[in-house]
Design an enzyme around this catalytic site. Structure first.
Site, PDB file in Angstrom:
ATOM      1  CB  ILE A  14      27.226  28.416  11.396  1.00 18.98           C
ATOM      2  CG1 ILE A  14      27.548  26.960  11.090  1.00 18.98           C
ATOM      3  CG2 ILE A  14      25.744  28.687  11.189  1.00 18.98           C
ATOM      4  CD1 ILE A  14      28.937  26.527  11.482  1.00 18.98           C
ATOM      5  CB  SER A  36      18.967  36.515   7.204  1.00 20.73           C
ATOM      6  OG  SER A  36      19.605  36.739   8.443  1.00 20.73           O
ATOM      7  NE  ARG A  37      15.522  37.841  13.617  1.00 25.24           N
ATOM      8  CZ  ARG A  37      15.601  37.815  14.941  1.00 25.24           C
ATOM      9  NH1 ARG A  37      14.763  38.520  15.669  1.00 25.24           N
ATOM     10  NH2 ARG A  37      16.522  37.088  15.541  1.00 25.24           N
ATOM     11  CE  LYS A  90      26.212  22.220  16.617  1.00 19.82           C
ATOM     12  NZ  LYS A  90      26.469  22.822  17.930  1.00 19.82           N
ATOM     13  CG  ASP A 168      25.661  25.515  20.370  1.00 16.94           C
ATOM     14  OD1 ASP A 168      24.647  25.401  19.650  1.00 16.94           O
ATOM     15  OD2 ASP A 168      26.766  25.918  19.940  1.00 16.94           O
TER      16      ASP A 168
END
Length: 308
Positions: A14, A36-37, A90, A168
């Site tokens: 996303i 970020s991992r 969201k 979702d």
């Protein structure tokens, strides 16, 4: 004002599809870091955790949190405690209570918190809201059906507790519904279909009403193949309304009356900049409250196992 120094946390699909292009075209922002991992963003500093990023790049003024909702609370508290404005993808969190806690912390720290609902910014949503405000609504039907294998391939977090499952995408429909209906509604019954090997539902049917007995029904399903369905249909005294393609098109009695190119994420970031400049927050929890009510009131039905 100078551009807002912003950072992205959670670099996944996303982010690459929507957040980065929207930020690149908005002069209100300067993207200066990411955490970020697994993912990275070219041309800026990248870190493995939000804590490391905030410590190393104090110039960050705002963060956009795009990791799964089960992991968002701790990251949001870290950012807010450090005096950063926070954009929540969201759904804004895994529970209503944790988002309420974040809202209180944002107010305490004097920074902005934004619970984003991208589907509310679909091109025809405002036109639908205007139409329904001027009509007597007889009933509303929400049909939100898509192919989970296409949109979430091999994403295990959506099937875990707190991942919301079919809610979702379904919460996108709820975010539009709660925005365009002239009166609030509440859930009266629901059936949630859980694959026997998963902790989140793959389908749901929900009935809503209000004090005036308005008939609203929703069908969410993640097993749809072929053409995807993202429609809100209303029968009114002024004609039949169809808000289709996730809010992109509005038709009244079969005639298209509103259709524009999709600009959801650019509009979200425009709104985030507005509330930062105004020194306030925008945290509407109505869509998430409906999800919580569905889980609390809904009857569970177990269906065949789901495998990617």
């Amino acid at each position: 004002m100078s551009p807002i120094n912003i950072a992205i946390v959670g670099v996944g699909k996303i982010v690459r599809d929507q957040h980065l292009p929207a930020l690149a075209k908005n002069a209100d922002y300067r993207l200066i870091a990411a955490a970020s991992r697994h993912g990275t963003v070219d041309g800026i500093d990248n870190f493995k955790s939000i804590e490391a990023m905030i410590d190393a790049v104090p110039a960050v003024e705002a963060v956009s949190l795009c990791m799964p909702p089960q992991y968002r609370y701790e990251a949001a508290r870290t950012a807010l405690a450090a005096g950063k404005h926070v954009f929540l993808e969201k759904p804004p969190g895994a529970t209503l209570s944790e988002v309420a806690d974040l809202e209180a912390l944002a107010e305490e720290k004097g920074v902005s918190l934004f619970a984003s609902w991208h589907s509310r910014y679909a091109p025809a949503v405002e036109a639908a809201k205007t139409f329904l405000a001027s009509a007597a609504i007889r009933n509303v039907r929400i049909i939100w059906k898509e192919d989970v294998r296409h949109w979430h391939p091999n994403q295990e977090w959506i099937w875990a507790a707190g991942g919301l499952g079919v809610f979702d995408p379904g919460i996108n429909a709820l975010s539009i519904m709660t925005h365009i209906l002239p009166r609030p509604v509440f859930i009266t019954s629901a059936t949630l279909e859980f694959p026997e090997n998963r902790d989140a539902p793959i389908a749901a049917t929900i009935a809503f009403s209000d004090a005036e007995k308005l008939d609203v029904a929703a069908e969410f399903d993640w097993r749809q193949t072929g053409k995807q369905s993202w429609d809100i249909v209303a029968e009114t005294d002024a004609g039949g309304m169809v808000l289709s393609e996730g809010g992109a098109k509005l038709a009244i009695d079969g005639k298209i009356v509103h259709e524009e190119p999709e600009q959801e994420y650019p509009m979200l970031y425009r709104r985030f900049a507005e509330i930062i400049k105004a020194g306030r927050s925008d945290v509407d929890l109505a869509p998430l409250r409906h999800v919580a009510d569905a889980f609390m009131l809904g009857r569970r039905k177990f269906v065949e196992a789901f495998h990617d």
